[in-house]
Design a protein around this motif. Structure first.
Motif, PDB file in Angstrom:
ATOM      1  N   LEU A  28      60.300  41.036  84.380  1.00 22.41           N
ATOM      2  CA  LEU A  28      60.817  39.931  83.582  1.00 22.41           C
ATOM      3  C   LEU A  28      59.705  39.246  82.789  1.00 22.41           C
ATOM      4  CD1 LEU A  28      63.324  38.360  86.141  1.00 22.41           C
ATOM      5  CD2 LEU A  28      63.926  39.504  84.006  1.00 22.41           C
ATOM      6  N   HIS A  29      58.548  39.121  83.390  1.00 19.52           N
ATOM      7  CA  HIS A  29      57.412  38.521  82.689  1.00 19.52           C
ATOM      8  C   HIS A  29      56.996  39.353  81.475  1.00 19.52           C
ATOM      9  CE1 HIS A  29      56.728  35.724  86.095  1.00 19.52           C
ATOM     10  NE2 HIS A  29      56.127  35.006  85.167  1.00 19.52           N
ATOM     11  N   GLY A  30      57.371  40.619  81.459  1.00 24.21           N
ATOM     12  CA  GLY A  30      57.047  41.451  80.310  1.00 24.21           C
ATOM     13  C   GLY A  30      57.630  40.919  79.017  1.00 24.21           C
ATOM     14  N   HIS A  31      58.816  40.325  79.079  1.00 28.46           N
ATOM     15  CA  HIS A  31      59.417  39.751  77.880  1.00 28.46           C
ATOM     16  C   HIS A  31      58.605  38.550  77.383  1.00 28.46           C
ATOM     17  CE1 HIS A  31      63.049  42.105  77.320  1.00 28.46           C
ATOM     18  NE2 HIS A  31      63.329  42.008  78.613  1.00 28.46           N
ATOM     19  N   LEU A  32      58.133  37.733  78.307  1.00 34.00           N
ATOM     20  CA  LEU A  32      57.309  36.597  77.901  1.00 34.00           C
ATOM     21  C   LEU A  32      56.012  37.081  77.275  1.00 34.00           C
ATOM     22  CD1 LEU A  32      57.735  34.201  80.969  1.00 34.00           C
ATOM     23  CD2 LEU A  32      58.993  34.184  78.816  1.00 34.00           C
ATOM     24  N   ASP A  33      55.413  38.094  77.871  1.00 35.69           N
ATOM     25  CA  ASP A  33      54.165  38.645  77.324  1.00 35.69           C
ATOM     26  C   ASP A  33      54.380  39.230  75.938  1.00 35.69           C
ATOM     27  OD1 ASP A  33      52.956  37.945  79.708  1.00 35.69           O
ATOM     28  OD2 ASP A  33      53.114  39.963  80.581  1.00 35.69           O
ATOM     29  N   ALA A  34      55.606  39.710  75.670  1.00 40.18           N
ATOM     30  CA  ALA A  34      55.919  40.327  74.373  1.00 40.18           C
ATOM     31  C   ALA A  34      56.306  39.303  73.314  1.00 40.18           C
ATOM     32  CB  ALA A  34      57.034  41.351  74.538  1.00 40.18           C
ATOM     33  N   GLY A  35      56.440  38.034  73.704  1.00 45.77           N
ATOM     34  CA  GLY A  35      56.715  37.012  72.700  1.00 45.77           C
ATOM     35  C   GLY A  35      57.954  36.180  72.910  1.00 45.77           C
ATOM     36  N   ALA A  36      58.722  36.427  73.977  1.00 36.61           N
ATOM     37  CA  ALA A  36      59.890  35.592  74.240  1.00 36.61           C
ATOM     38  C   ALA A  36      59.453  34.207  74.694  1.00 36.61           C
ATOM     39  CB  ALA A  36      60.777  36.229  75.304  1.00 36.61           C
ATOM     40  N   ASP A  37      60.237  33.204  74.325  1.00 34.22           N
ATOM     41  CA  ASP A  37      60.011  31.849  74.822  1.00 34.22           C
ATOM     42  C   ASP A  37      60.721  31.622  76.149  1.00 34.22           C
ATOM     43  OD1 ASP A  37      58.574  30.537  72.520  1.00 34.22           O
ATOM     44  OD2 ASP A  37      60.372  31.214  71.474  1.00 34.22           O
ATOM     45  N   HIS A  38      61.795  32.381  76.354  1.00 34.92           N
ATOM     46  CA  HIS A  38      62.665  32.124  77.501  1.00 34.92           C
ATOM     47  C   HIS A  38      63.400  33.419  77.844  1.00 34.92           C
ATOM     48  CE1 HIS A  38      65.579  29.586  79.847  1.00 34.92           C
ATOM     49  NE2 HIS A  38      66.426  30.545  79.507  1.00 34.92           N
ATOM     50  N   VAL A  39      63.607  33.653  79.141  1.00 35.89           N
ATOM     51  CA  VAL A  39      64.380  34.809  79.600  1.00 35.89           C
ATOM     52  C   VAL A  39      65.567  34.311  80.414  1.00 35.89           C
ATOM     53  CG1 VAL A  39      64.358  36.971  80.894  1.00 35.89           C
ATOM     54  CG2 VAL A  39      62.292  36.220  79.696  1.00 35.89           C
ATOM     55  N   GLY A  40      66.773  34.669  79.979  1.00 41.25           N
ATOM     56  CA  GLY A  40      67.989  34.381  80.727  1.00 41.25           C
ATOM     57  C   GLY A  40      68.282  35.554  81.639  1.00 41.25           C
ATOM     58  N   ILE A  41      68.289  35.312  82.936  1.00 38.22           N
ATOM     59  CA  ILE A  41      68.376  36.387  83.929  1.00 38.22           C
ATOM     60  C   ILE A  41      69.821  36.577  84.361  1.00 38.22           C
ATOM     61  CG2 ILE A  41      67.555  37.209  86.155  1.00 38.22           C
ATOM     62  CD1 ILE A  41      65.243  35.110  85.801  1.00 38.22           C
ATOM     63  N   GLN A  42      70.351  37.763  84.132  1.00 34.13           N
ATOM     64  CA  GLN A  42      71.718  38.090  84.539  1.00 34.13           C
ATOM     65  C   GLN A  42      71.684  38.948  85.800  1.00 34.13           C
ATOM     66  OE1 GLN A  42      75.879  40.166  82.974  1.00 34.13           O
ATOM     67  NE2 GLN A  42      74.103  40.209  81.636  1.00 34.13           N
ATOM     68  N   VAL A  43      72.043  38.364  86.925  1.00 29.18           N
ATOM     69  CA  VAL A  43      72.092  39.110  88.186  1.00 29.18           C
ATOM     70  C   VAL A  43      73.395  39.898  88.221  1.00 29.18           C
ATOM     71  CG1 VAL A  43      72.208  38.955  90.695  1.00 29.18           C
ATOM     72  CG2 VAL A  43      70.677  37.429  89.429  1.00 29.18           C
ATOM     73  N   ILE A  44      73.290  41.215  88.399  1.00 33.49           N
ATOM     74  CA  ILE A  44      74.490  42.047  88.502  1.00 33.49           C
ATOM     75  C   ILE A  44      74.637  42.564  89.934  1.00 33.49           C
ATOM     76  CG2 ILE A  44      74.288  42.688  86.071  1.00 33.49           C
ATOM     77  CD1 ILE A  44      73.457  45.507  87.025  1.00 33.49           C
ATOM     78  N   GLY A  45      75.732  43.260  90.180  1.00 37.39           N
ATOM     79  CA  GLY A  45      75.968  43.780  91.520  1.00 37.39           C
ATOM     80  C   GLY A  45      76.679  42.796  92.428  1.00 37.39           C
ATOM     81  N   VAL A  46      77.219  41.726  91.854  1.00 35.07           N
ATOM     82  CA  VAL A  46      77.972  40.727  92.621  1.00 35.07           C
ATOM     83  C   VAL A  46      79.456  40.939  92.340  1.00 35.07           C
ATOM     84  CG1 VAL A  46      78.358  38.266  92.986  1.00 35.07           C
ATOM     85  CG2 VAL A  46      76.054  39.099  92.459  1.00 35.07           C
ATOM     86  N   GLU A  47      80.258  40.993  93.372  1.00 35.47           N
ATOM     87  CA  GLU A  47      81.692  41.234  93.207  1.00 35.47           C
ATOM     88  C   GLU A  47      82.352  40.052  92.493  1.00 35.47           C
ATOM     89  OE1 GLU A  47      83.480  43.973  93.887  1.00 35.47           O
ATOM     90  OE2 GLU A  47      81.574  44.929  94.429  1.00 35.47           O
ATOM     91  N   PRO A  48      83.355  40.312  91.630  1.00 35.08           N
ATOM     92  CA  PRO A  48      84.054  39.225  90.943  1.00 35.08           C
ATOM     93  C   PRO A  48      84.571  38.182  91.921  1.00 35.08           C
ATOM     94  CG  PRO A  48      84.703  41.340  90.013  1.00 35.08           C
ATOM     95  CD  PRO A  48      83.873  41.650  91.232  1.00 35.08           C
TER      96      PRO A  48
END
Length: 287
Positions: free
Chosen positions: A249-269
Motif C-alpha cells: 500500500l505504501h507503494g502508491h504513496l511512494d509513486a505520488g498518491a496523496d491518499h490511499v483508500g483501502i478496500q478490504v475484500i473477502g467479507v461476506e455481504p
C-alpha cells in the motif's frame, strides 16, 4: 485537501442495516481513520448516504467515490453538496464519476458538460462558510487533466502503482490524488487468488474496464476470459500477511498518491470488515 494518508473504501455499507453502519462509522472514527470512501452501486443514493455517515460521526471525512453523474442532475447534486458543506464544514467531498459505459455517450464530454452546469447553478440556498470540495474519478490522461483543471484532483480505482506514478505526472504537484486499492488477508496463494478473482470478475468482463486494463499494459491473455492471470490479480489485489499488504500500500504513496483508500475484500455481504480495519489502523495510522 487533508484526508490523511490512508482511509477506508467500502461497498459493505450497502449490505448492512443503518444501525450497524452507524456503529461502524463511529468505531472507525474512534480508531483514528480520517476518511471513509463510499461508492454508488445499485442501492443507497450517494448524497443521502454521505449525509447519514456524516450525521453519525463528528470528525471523519466522507468522500463519495463516486456519485454517478447519470444518477442525478447537476442542479440537484449541487444543492445536496451545498447543504452538506454547510452542515458539516470541511468533512464532505463530492467525488463525481461517469459511472460506466452508456451507449452513445462520451465520458469526457459528459463530465465537462456536467461541470459546466454545476459551475453555473444558482439557487436561493445560503453559501456555506466552507466551500464544496469535489474530485473526479479519472483514469486516462484527458480525464485526469480535467480533474486537475476543474476540481481539487482525481480519484482512481483498480489501478497499479505504475499508473499512480503516471497519474501524478499528469496532475502535477498541486492536485490531489486519491487511489483505491483492494486488499485481502489470506496467505494461501490459491485461496487468495480465488477470492480476488471473484471480486475482479465483474470488471474483467466489462468492456470499459477491460480496455482500461489493456491500457495498463496487460494482455488479452491476462484478462483470460474474465478469470485474470496471476500477474493481473496480484497487482490489483494485495493479499498476504498484514506486513506484506501494508508495504505494498505504501507503494502508491511512494509513486505520488496523496491518499490511499483501502478496500478490504473477502467479507461476506452483511458482515463487517471491522476486525481487519482495526488491524490496519494499528499498522497504518498515527498512534
Amino acid at each position: 485537501m487533508e484526508l490523511g494518508r490512508f482511509g477506508i473504501w467500502t461497498f459493505d455499507f450497502e449490505d448492512q442495516p443503518a444501525s450497524m453502519v452507524r456503529d461502524s462509522v463511529r468505531e472507525l472514527e474512534e480508531l483514528g481513520w480520517p476518511a471513509i470512501w463510499i461508492p454508488e452501486r445499485d442501492g443507497r443514493e450517494a448524497l443521502t448516504h454521505a449525509g447519514f455517515l456524516l450525521s453519525a460521526s463528528e470528525r471523519i471525512a466522507v468522500v463519495n467515490g463516486i456519485a454517478r453523474i447519470g444518477s442525478r442532475g447537476a442542479r440537484w447534486a449541487h444543492g445536496a453538496a451545498l447543504l452538506l458543506a454547510d452542515a458539516y464544514p470541511g468533512r464532505h467531498v463530492l467525488g463525481l464519476g461517469f459511472g460506466g459505459a452508456r451507449p452513445g455517450v462520451k465520458p469526457l464530454e459528459a463530465m465537462s458538460e456536467y461541470l459546466d452546469e454545476l459551475d453555473t447553478v444558482t439557487n436561493a440556498n445560503p453559501l456555506p462558510a466552507t466551500p464544496i470540495r469535489r474530485l473526479l474519478a479519472a483514469y486516462g490522461p484527458k480525464m485526469l487533466g480535467l480533474a486537475r483543471d476543474r476540481s481539487e484532483g482525481a480519484h482512481t480505482y483498480h489501478v497499479t502503482v505504475p499508473h499512480t506514478a503516471s497519474a501524478r505526472e499528469v496532475l502535477g504537484d498541486k492536485a490531489f490524488l486519491g487511489v483505491e486499492h483492494a486488499v485481502l488477508f489470506e496467505t494461501d496463494p490459491g485461496k487468495a487468488r480465488e477470492v480476488a478473482r471473484e471480486h475482479l470478475h465483474p470488471y474483467l468482463t466489462s468492456e470499459y474496464n477491460v480496455a482500461k486494463f489493456l491500457r495498463l499494459g496487460y494482455t488479452e491473455a491476462d484478462i483470460d476470459g474474465g478469470r485474470g492471470s496471476d500477474r493481473l490479480v496480484d497487482d490489483l489485489v494485495f493479499w498476504g500477511e498484514l506486513d506484506t499488504v501494508v508495504a505494498k500500500l505504501h507503494g502508491h504513496l511512494d509513486a505520488g498518491a496523496d491518499h490511499v483508500g483501502i478496500q478490504v475484500i473477502g467479507v461476506e455481504p452483511g458482515e463487517s470488515a471491522m476486525p481487519h480495519w482495526r488491524r490496519l489502523a494499528e499498522a497504518l495510522l498515527p498512534s
